[in-house]
Design a protein around this motif. Structure first.
Motif, PDB file in Angstrom:
ATOM      1  N   MET A 235       0.326  -0.954   0.249  1.00 14.69           N
ATOM      2  CA  MET A 235      -0.331   0.313  -0.192  1.00 14.69           C
ATOM      3  C   MET A 235       1.215   1.021  -0.701  1.00 14.69           C
ATOM      4  SD  MET A 235      -2.755  -1.098   2.924  1.00 14.69           S
ATOM      5  CE  MET A 235      -1.146  -1.176   4.284  1.00 14.69           C
ATOM      6  N   ASN A 236       0.419   1.993  -0.205  1.00 14.08           N
ATOM      7  CA  ASN A 236       0.971   3.670  -0.067  1.00 14.08           C
ATOM      8  C   ASN A 236       0.640   3.858   0.976  1.00 14.08           C
ATOM      9  OD1 ASN A 236      -0.041   4.601  -2.984  1.00 14.08           O
ATOM     10  ND2 ASN A 236       1.661   4.991  -3.069  1.00 14.08           N
ATOM     11  N   VAL A 237       1.157   4.699   1.891  1.00 13.42           N
ATOM     12  CA  VAL A 237       0.335   5.142   3.254  1.00 13.42           C
ATOM     13  C   VAL A 237       0.223   6.637   3.324  1.00 13.42           C
ATOM     14  CG1 VAL A 237       3.000   5.298   4.390  1.00 13.42           C
ATOM     15  CG2 VAL A 237       1.119   4.796   5.883  1.00 13.42           C
ATOM     16  N   MET A 238      -0.710   7.272   4.422  1.00 17.36           N
ATOM     17  CA  MET A 238      -1.012   8.829   4.345  1.00 17.36           C
ATOM     18  C   MET A 238      -1.115   8.903   5.931  1.00 17.36           C
ATOM     19  SD  MET A 238      -3.688   9.762   1.854  1.00 17.36           S
ATOM     20  CE  MET A 238      -3.365   9.195  -0.391  1.00 17.36           C
ATOM     21  N   PHE A 239      -0.773  10.134   6.144  1.00 20.93           N
ATOM     22  CA  PHE A 239      -0.934  10.519   8.288  1.00 20.93           C
ATOM     23  C   PHE A 239      -1.521  11.979   7.740  1.00 20.93           C
ATOM     24  CE2 PHE A 239       3.121   8.259   7.101  1.00 20.93           C
ATOM     25  CZ  PHE A 239       3.125   7.077   7.315  1.00 20.93           C
ATOM     26  N   LYS A 240      -2.537  11.914   8.836  1.00 22.57           N
ATOM     27  CA  LYS A 240      -3.427  12.768   9.149  1.00 22.57           C
ATOM     28  C   LYS A 240      -1.940  13.713   9.786  1.00 22.57           C
ATOM     29  CE  LYS A 240      -7.149  15.466   9.724  1.00 22.57           C
ATOM     30  NZ  LYS A 240      -8.785  14.980  10.087  1.00 22.57           N
ATOM     31  N   ILE A 241      -2.052  14.559  10.762  1.00 26.71           N
ATOM     32  CA  ILE A 241      -1.510  15.070  12.393  1.00 26.71           C
ATOM     33  C   ILE A 241      -1.759  17.140  11.620  1.00 26.71           C
ATOM     34  CG2 ILE A 241       1.266  15.615  12.201  1.00 26.71           C
ATOM     35  CD1 ILE A 241       2.390  13.691  11.253  1.00 26.71           C
ATOM     36  N   ASN A 242      -2.373  17.108  12.563  1.00 30.59           N
ATOM     37  CA  ASN A 242      -2.498  18.536  12.650  1.00 30.59           C
ATOM     38  C   ASN A 242      -3.735  19.013  11.948  1.00 30.59           C
ATOM     39  OD1 ASN A 242      -1.135  18.957  15.360  1.00 30.59           O
ATOM     40  ND2 ASN A 242       0.635  19.696  14.091  1.00 30.59           N
ATOM     41  N   GLY A 243      -4.437  18.338  11.227  1.00 29.68           N
ATOM     42  CA  GLY A 243      -5.298  18.605  10.528  1.00 29.68           C
ATOM     43  C   GLY A 243      -4.779  18.408   8.938  1.00 29.68           C
ATOM     44  N   THR A 244      -3.631  17.976   8.643  1.00 25.77           N
ATOM     45  CA  THR A 244      -3.097  17.889   7.669  1.00 25.77           C
ATOM     46  C   THR A 244      -3.375  16.535   7.416  1.00 25.77           C
ATOM     47  OG1 THR A 244      -2.533  20.361   7.353  1.00 25.77           O
ATOM     48  CG2 THR A 244      -1.623  18.457   5.798  1.00 25.77           C
ATOM     49  N   ILE A 245      -3.358  16.091   5.940  1.00 19.93           N
ATOM     50  CA  ILE A 245      -3.025  14.743   5.226  1.00 19.93           C
ATOM     51  C   ILE A 245      -1.450  14.774   4.648  1.00 19.93           C
ATOM     52  CG2 ILE A 245      -3.233  12.496   3.513  1.00 19.93           C
ATOM     53  CD1 ILE A 245      -5.447  13.056   5.229  1.00 19.93           C
ATOM     54  N   ILE A 246      -0.283  13.757   4.954  1.00 22.87           N
ATOM     55  CA  ILE A 246       0.902  14.092   4.691  1.00 22.87           C
ATOM     56  C   ILE A 246       1.068  12.570   3.632  1.00 22.87           C
ATOM     57  CG2 ILE A 246       3.160  13.805   4.856  1.00 22.87           C
ATOM     58  CD1 ILE A 246       2.181  15.480   7.317  1.00 22.87           C
ATOM     59  N   THR A 247       1.393  12.200   2.870  1.00 21.97           N
ATOM     60  CA  THR A 247       1.682  11.348   1.927  1.00 21.97           C
ATOM     61  C   THR A 247       2.646  11.476   1.214  1.00 21.97           C
ATOM     62  OG1 THR A 247       0.799   9.467   0.682  1.00 21.97           O
ATOM     63  CG2 THR A 247       0.759  11.833  -0.346  1.00 21.97           C
ATOM     64  N   ALA A 248       4.055  10.406   0.729  1.00 25.73           N
ATOM     65  CA  ALA A 248       4.842  10.307   0.233  1.00 25.73           C
ATOM     66  C   ALA A 248       4.882  11.500  -1.250  1.00 25.73           C
ATOM     67  CB  ALA A 248       5.796   9.484  -0.159  1.00 25.73           C
ATOM     68  N   PRO A 249       5.587  11.835  -1.931  1.00 28.09           N
ATOM     69  CA  PRO A 249       5.640  12.080  -3.168  1.00 28.09           C
ATOM     70  C   PRO A 249       5.920  11.578  -4.064  1.00 28.09           C
ATOM     71  CG  PRO A 249       7.716  12.692  -2.234  1.00 28.09           C
ATOM     72  CD  PRO A 249       6.893  12.309  -1.337  1.00 28.09           C
ATOM     73  N   ILE A 250       5.517  11.502  -5.654  1.00 22.70           N
ATOM     74  CA  ILE A 250       5.397   9.758  -6.652  1.00 22.70           C
ATOM     75  C   ILE A 250       6.174  10.439  -7.506  1.00 22.70           C
ATOM     76  CG2 ILE A 250       3.349   8.719  -5.673  1.00 22.70           C
ATOM     77  CD1 ILE A 250       2.313  10.000  -8.575  1.00 22.70           C
ATOM     78  N   ASN A 251       7.467  11.763  -7.239  1.00 20.42           N
ATOM     79  CA  ASN A 251       8.216  12.343  -8.036  1.00 20.42           C
ATOM     80  C   ASN A 251       9.688  11.391  -8.107  1.00 20.42           C
ATOM     81  OD1 ASN A 251       8.843  13.637  -5.608  1.00 20.42           O
ATOM     82  ND2 ASN A 251       8.369  15.267  -6.609  1.00 20.42           N
ATOM     83  N   SER A 252       9.868  11.087  -6.606  1.00 25.73           N
ATOM     84  CA  SER A 252      11.680  10.323  -6.642  1.00 25.73           C
ATOM     85  C   SER A 252      11.830   9.040  -7.616  1.00 25.73           C
ATOM     86  CB  SER A 252      11.180   9.886  -4.984  1.00 25.73           C
ATOM     87  OG  SER A 252      10.473   8.815  -5.010  1.00 25.73           O
ATOM     88  N   GLY A 253      10.296   8.333  -7.668  1.00 25.62           N
ATOM     89  CA  GLY A 253      11.114   7.315  -8.808  1.00 25.62           C
ATOM     90  C   GLY A 253      11.296   6.165  -7.890  1.00 25.62           C
TER      91      GLY A 253
END
Length: 355
Positions: A235-253
């Motif tokens: 899976m990709n993974v997401m975190f919600k911290i202080n009201g904001t969703i943070i997820t890794a970018p896909i431009n790193s390859g």
């Protein structure tokens, strides 16, 4: 969806439907009756056909067995209340498969062949799509090298197959994960963004170690410093911290361009939910866990859709996430995606193909 490509069909002489227990589906164990097959040779895709699902005959010198030139996709079909079959974002899977093919020196698949093969296979095996809510028909398109040659070079011949499996939920409960800082899933310049078999083979050993320690999945970190969270197992993974969703970018390859990930981010945009596509550092994650600012953590993927994370191990210590309220983002986005997939709510982004 109307079909225009004439694909020869050989139907099975004995369907396995009558002996299938749809109330007890183990993910990936039950295979439907037929498969779509196409062969690539002399620079073109030929011999398109639908035939009974059956073992393949391969030479011991088959290039894939030795050098791993193999890619795949995963998507699902659902049944709505009217009994119709709905497929979620098949065009995105076709596009991503061709990106993987380019990275692995494999031929692209024309959209007509991918889509027509998929649709006509589902028309034939539509009775395999489960009726129960929460169940679906998992669809596995894949391509692999067919040269019988022991030499390190791209194959000149390939086989493309689509088969299907009726499935229940991938995860029946929230998952526990461990931040992995020893082993590496992908590095910049590697094949992390391709959905190729070797990526998954390399992940098996560290994932098994984590499972033996009581965790369902790993949170992979970057291969250089192991300081940044990338993705989680299947899976990709997401975190919600202080009201904001943070997820890794896909431009790193190094990150798979998840279709469920993309769908979740589109819904977040629709709802004006703040999102940051950036790497979350391990230290940031640990701080958020200690201070209680991590509100939600969840995986996104075709198999799981939304997998709620209830426990995270960082630097040898376990942290239990707080109980999420009914209106939590992960609950809301799961309900929205399920509603679209099962046809019970509007599909504003035209993600659904009706068979």
């Amino acid at each position: 969806m109307k079909t225009s490509l004439a694909i020869p069909v050989v139907s099975t002489k004995k369907s396995r439907l009558p002996e299938t227990d749809f109330s007890n589906l183990v993910f990936g164990k039950t295979i439907s009756d037929h498969m779509f097959v196409a062969d690539y040779k002399n620079g073109e895709w030929t011999d398109l056909r639908i035939e009974p699902f059956a073992p393949l005959e391969l030479s011991p010198a088959n290039a894939t067995l030795h050098y791993g030139q193999s890619i795949f996709e995963g998507l699902k079909a659902y049944r709505n209340e009217e009994g119709e079959v709905l497929v979620f974002r098949a065009d995105a899977n076709w596009s991503r498969m061709n990106e993987s093919a380019e990275r692995m020196c494999m031929p692209s698949i024309p959209e007509e062949i991918f889509m027509e093969g998929l649709v006509q296979l589902l028309e034939l095996d539509k009775d395999w799509v489960p009726h129960a809510k929460g169940s679906s028909l998992y669809i596995r398109p894949y391509m692999f090298a067919m040269d019988n040659y022991i030499g390190v070079k791209p194959s000149e011949t390939y086989k493309f197959i689509i088969f299907t499996c009726p499935v229940g939920n991938y995860y029946s409960k929230p998952v526990s994960v461990k931040v992995e800082t020893e082993f590496t899933r992908a590095t910049e310049g590697g094949t992390g963004a391709a959905k190729t078999a070797g990526n998954y083979a390399a992940s098996l050993y560290p994932a098994l170690r984590a499972q033996k320690a009581g965790y369902d999945q790993l949170l992979w970190t970057d291969g250089k410093s192991h300081s940044k969270i990338e993705e989680s197992g299947t899976m990709n993974v997401m975190f919600k911290i202080n009201g904001t969703i943070i997820t890794a970018p896909i431009n790193s390859g190094t990150i798979l361009k998840g279709i469920t990930r993309n769908s979740v981010l589109q819904l977040a945009k629709d709802w004006n939910q703040p999102v940051e596509e950036r790497f979350l550092t391990v230290s940031e994650l640990e701080t958020a866990l200690i201070e209680g600012t991590l509100e939600e953590a969840f995986g996104t993927g075709t198999a799981a859709t939304i997998a709620h994370i209830e426990r995270i191990q960082v630097n040898g210590k376990d942290y239990i996430l707080p109980q999420k309220p009914a209106d939590a983002f992960s609950h809301r986005v799961l309900a929205e995606l399920d509603g679209i997939k099962y046809g019970s709510i509007e599909d504003p982004h035209h993600w659904i193909i009706k068979i």
